[in-house]
Scaffold this motif. Structure first.
Motif, PDB file in Angstrom:
ATOM      1  N   LEU A   1       0.782  -1.028   0.088  1.00 63.76           N
ATOM      2  CA  LEU A   1       0.104  -0.065  -0.091  1.00 63.76           C
ATOM      3  C   LEU A   1       0.935   1.201  -0.127  1.00 63.76           C
ATOM      4  O   LEU A   1       1.255   1.809   1.266  1.00 63.76           O
ATOM      5  N   PRO A   2       1.125   1.778  -1.153  1.00 62.07           N
ATOM      6  CA  PRO A   2       1.896   2.972  -1.463  1.00 62.07           C
ATOM      7  C   PRO A   2       1.685   4.155  -0.350  1.00 62.07           C
ATOM      8  O   PRO A   2       0.643   4.477  -0.369  1.00 62.07           O
ATOM      9  N   GLY A   3       2.737   4.676   0.202  1.00 61.80           N
ATOM     10  CA  GLY A   3       2.509   5.857   1.030  1.00 61.80           C
ATOM     11  C   GLY A   3       1.593   5.583   2.351  1.00 61.80           C
ATOM     12  O   GLY A   3       1.036   6.425   2.841  1.00 61.80           O
ATOM     13  N   LYS A   4       1.485   4.373   2.905  1.00 63.09           N
ATOM     14  CA  LYS A   4       0.544   4.068   3.596  1.00 63.09           C
ATOM     15  C   LYS A   4       0.549   4.603   5.091  1.00 63.09           C
ATOM     16  O   LYS A   4       0.029   4.933   5.936  1.00 63.09           O
ATOM     17  N   ASN A   5       2.152   4.876   5.463  1.00 65.70           N
ATOM     18  CA  ASN A   5       2.438   5.345   6.680  1.00 65.70           C
ATOM     19  C   ASN A   5       1.938   6.835   7.170  1.00 65.70           C
ATOM     20  O   ASN A   5       1.586   7.272   8.143  1.00 65.70           O
ATOM     21  N   ILE A   6       1.360   7.490   5.731  1.00 66.68           N
ATOM     22  CA  ILE A   6       1.212   8.878   6.206  1.00 66.68           C
ATOM     23  C   ILE A   6      -0.411   9.009   5.265  1.00 66.68           C
ATOM     24  O   ILE A   6      -0.966   9.988   5.170  1.00 66.68           O
ATOM     25  N   ARG A   7      -0.894   7.777   4.939  1.00 68.77           N
ATOM     26  CA  ARG A   7      -2.054   7.785   4.204  1.00 68.77           C
ATOM     27  C   ARG A   7      -3.125   8.464   5.330  1.00 68.77           C
ATOM     28  O   ARG A   7      -3.303   7.674   6.529  1.00 68.77           O
ATOM     29  N   PRO A   8      -4.355   9.103   5.075  1.00 73.57           N
ATOM     30  CA  PRO A   8      -5.134   9.761   5.939  1.00 73.57           C
ATOM     31  C   PRO A   8      -6.135   8.443   6.394  1.00 73.57           C
ATOM     32  O   PRO A   8      -6.568   7.699   5.648  1.00 73.57           O
ATOM     33  N   LEU A   9      -6.335   8.192   7.630  1.00 69.95           N
ATOM     34  CA  LEU A   9      -7.185   7.528   8.156  1.00 69.95           C
ATOM     35  C   LEU A   9      -8.085   8.147   9.126  1.00 69.95           C
ATOM     36  O   LEU A   9      -7.441   8.619  10.281  1.00 69.95           O
ATOM     37  N   ALA A  10      -9.353   8.254   8.985  1.00 70.59           N
ATOM     38  CA  ALA A  10     -10.351   8.744   9.918  1.00 70.59           C
ATOM     39  C   ALA A  10      -9.599  10.329  10.173  1.00 70.59           C
ATOM     40  O   ALA A  10      -9.800  10.411  11.388  1.00 70.59           O
ATOM     41  N   GLY A  11      -9.302  10.794   9.268  1.00 68.63           N
ATOM     42  CA  GLY A  11      -8.778  12.203   9.279  1.00 68.63           C
ATOM     43  C   GLY A  11      -7.576  12.513   9.895  1.00 68.63           C
ATOM     44  O   GLY A  11      -7.047  13.606   9.872  1.00 68.63           O
ATOM     45  N   LYS A  12      -6.509  11.634  10.057  1.00 67.13           N
ATOM     46  CA  LYS A  12      -5.424  11.601  10.566  1.00 67.13           C
ATOM     47  C   LYS A  12      -4.298  10.709   9.710  1.00 67.13           C
ATOM     48  O   LYS A  12      -4.710   9.597   9.553  1.00 67.13           O
ATOM     49  N   PRO A  13      -3.118  11.239   9.450  1.00 63.85           N
ATOM     50  CA  PRO A  13      -2.044  10.258   9.002  1.00 63.85           C
ATOM     51  C   PRO A  13      -1.980   8.987   9.715  1.00 63.85           C
ATOM     52  O   PRO A  13      -1.810   9.007  11.025  1.00 63.85           O
ATOM     53  N   LEU A  14      -1.873   7.895   9.249  1.00 59.83           N
ATOM     54  CA  LEU A  14      -1.562   6.673   9.840  1.00 59.83           C
ATOM     55  C   LEU A  14      -0.722   6.654  11.158  1.00 59.83           C
ATOM     56  O   LEU A  14      -1.124   6.322  12.074  1.00 59.83           O
TER      57      LEU A  14
ATOM     58  N   PHE B   1      -6.317  -1.723   5.379  1.00 60.41           N
ATOM     59  CA  PHE B   1      -6.925  -0.427   5.701  1.00 60.41           C
ATOM     60  C   PHE B   1      -8.330  -0.002   5.544  1.00 60.41           C
ATOM     61  O   PHE B   1      -8.908   0.565   6.589  1.00 60.41           O
ATOM     62  N   LYS B   2      -9.274  -0.809   4.753  1.00 62.97           N
ATOM     63  CA  LYS B   2     -10.496  -0.724   4.715  1.00 62.97           C
ATOM     64  C   LYS B   2     -11.182  -1.290   5.848  1.00 62.97           C
ATOM     65  O   LYS B   2     -12.148  -0.801   6.510  1.00 62.97           O
ATOM     66  N   LEU B   3     -10.533  -2.128   6.421  1.00 63.14           N
ATOM     67  CA  LEU B   3     -10.975  -2.758   7.547  1.00 63.14           C
ATOM     68  C   LEU B   3     -10.910  -1.976   8.912  1.00 63.14           C
ATOM     69  O   LEU B   3     -11.837  -1.670   9.786  1.00 63.14           O
ATOM     70  N   ALA B   4      -9.647  -1.419   8.963  1.00 63.77           N
ATOM     71  CA  ALA B   4      -9.364  -0.249   9.915  1.00 63.77           C
ATOM     72  C   ALA B   4     -10.391   0.943  10.000  1.00 63.77           C
ATOM     73  O   ALA B   4     -10.736   1.491  10.885  1.00 63.77           O
ATOM     74  N   GLU B   5     -10.672   1.465   8.781  1.00 64.81           N
ATOM     75  CA  GLU B   5     -11.653   2.650   8.437  1.00 64.81           C
ATOM     76  C   GLU B   5     -13.150   2.173   9.061  1.00 64.81           C
ATOM     77  O   GLU B   5     -13.677   2.751   9.757  1.00 64.81           O
ATOM     78  N   ALA B   6     -13.322   0.916   8.655  1.00 63.09           N
ATOM     79  CA  ALA B   6     -14.718   0.394   9.013  1.00 63.09           C
ATOM     80  C   ALA B   6     -14.616   0.314  10.649  1.00 63.09           C
ATOM     81  O   ALA B   6     -15.761   0.600  11.221  1.00 63.09           O
ATOM     82  N   ILE B   7     -13.842  -0.086  11.338  1.00 69.45           N
ATOM     83  CA  ILE B   7     -13.564  -0.304  12.647  1.00 69.45           C
ATOM     84  C   ILE B   7     -13.629   1.176  13.441  1.00 69.45           C
ATOM     85  O   ILE B   7     -14.569   1.371  14.126  1.00 69.45           O
ATOM     86  N   PHE B   8     -13.063   2.019  12.707  1.00 65.53           N
ATOM     87  CA  PHE B   8     -13.120   3.510  13.235  1.00 65.53           C
ATOM     88  C   PHE B   8     -14.472   3.945  13.146  1.00 65.53           C
ATOM     89  O   PHE B   8     -14.906   4.802  13.878  1.00 65.53           O
ATOM     90  N   ALA B   9     -15.276   3.841  12.106  1.00 63.25           N
ATOM     91  CA  ALA B   9     -16.587   4.294  11.700  1.00 63.25           C
ATOM     92  C   ALA B   9     -17.511   3.644  12.518  1.00 63.25           C
ATOM     93  O   ALA B   9     -18.626   4.153  12.760  1.00 63.25           O
ATOM     94  N   GLY B  10     -17.460   2.172  12.787  1.00 61.47           N
ATOM     95  CA  GLY B  10     -18.380   1.652  13.696  1.00 61.47           C
ATOM     96  C   GLY B  10     -18.372   1.916  14.980  1.00 61.47           C
ATOM     97  O   GLY B  10     -19.761   1.617  15.657  1.00 61.47           O
TER      98      GLY B  10
END
Length: 227
Positions: free
Chosen positions: A16-29, A218-227
């Motif tokens: 997942l290119p750039g994953k360490n700073i990819r935005p997750l729930a509004g903040k870089p990972l 990443f999508k799983l983490a997004e779903a958990i944050f959203a849940g």
């Protein structure tokens, strides 16, 4: 003596290119690991080891001290252990000796402060060299994991002493997670792998043990944050 947290985040990532700073729930990972470390009462300072200027800038803004990782320690084939050793030696040369090395990979954004504190406490109370985080495994080498033999037949990875007809009857097994690792600096510097010494562990629930390697994680983490 002090305990220091380390986040090792190189720029290259094929999954997942750039994953360490990819935005997750509004903040870089990477923010999640830094923030958790800064909220831990037992952590005195947070260091980010990276070869990437964008990661370094974001980590610095989040309050971490930057360790410039050499290029030879930032390739796909570079053992993480050597980066750990480099980070420890850099900190000892700039900040002096410290008691505990705490690795908090950026790829585990769902960890809790209690996971980190629990690992530090477990190592303090044990005679172990390192404490790792584990989570209950979905599959068991005693029940539903097989290896293929030379004659192309299959057998269980570990043969139980008696018949095991339900996974629940098999011995408990766990997956190693990337939630937290705690060790003495001397153990990292004088050994070459996790299991070179005595290992203890803390159990982390599955929903906090998500390790982001690809877009599906990443999508799983997004779903958990959203849940």
């Amino acid at each position: 003596m002090k305990s220091f947290a380390f986040v090792f985040a190189r720029g290259g990532s094929k999954g997942l290119p750039g994953k360490n700073i990819r935005p997750l729930a509004g903040k870089p990972l990477i923010h999640y690991s830094i923030e958790t470390a800064k909220n831990c009462p037992s952590i005195d300072e947070v260091f980010v080891s990276t070869d990437d200027t964008a990661i370094a800038e974001i980590a610095r803004q989040a309050g971490a001290v930057i360790i410039e990782r050499p290029a030879e320690l930032a390739s796909d084939t570079s053992p993480e252990w050597l980066s750990w050793r480099h980070g420890i030696e850099w900190v000892e040369s700039h900040y002096g000796k410290f008691q505990y090395f705490v690795s908090l990979p950026a790829t585990s954004p769902l960890r809790d402060v209690s996971d980190v504190e629990g690992a530090i406490t477990k190592l303090e109370s044990s005679l172990a060299d390192i404490c790792i985080s584990i989570t209950p495994a979905s599959r068991s080498p005693y029940f539903n994991m097989v290896k293929v033999l030379d004659d192309e037949t299959c057998e269980l990875v570990i043969k139980p002493k008696g018949a095991v007809t339900r996974r629940q009857d098999a011995p408990d097994v766990f997956d190693i997670t990337t939630v937290v690792y705690v060790a003495t600096p001397a153990f990292i510097k004088n050994n070459d792998s996790l299991f070179s010494g005595k290992v203890t562990s803390v159990v982390v629930p599955k929903y906090r043990a998500v390790d982001i390697d690809d877009i599906y994680d990443f999508k799983l983490a997004e779903a958990i944050f959203a849940g």
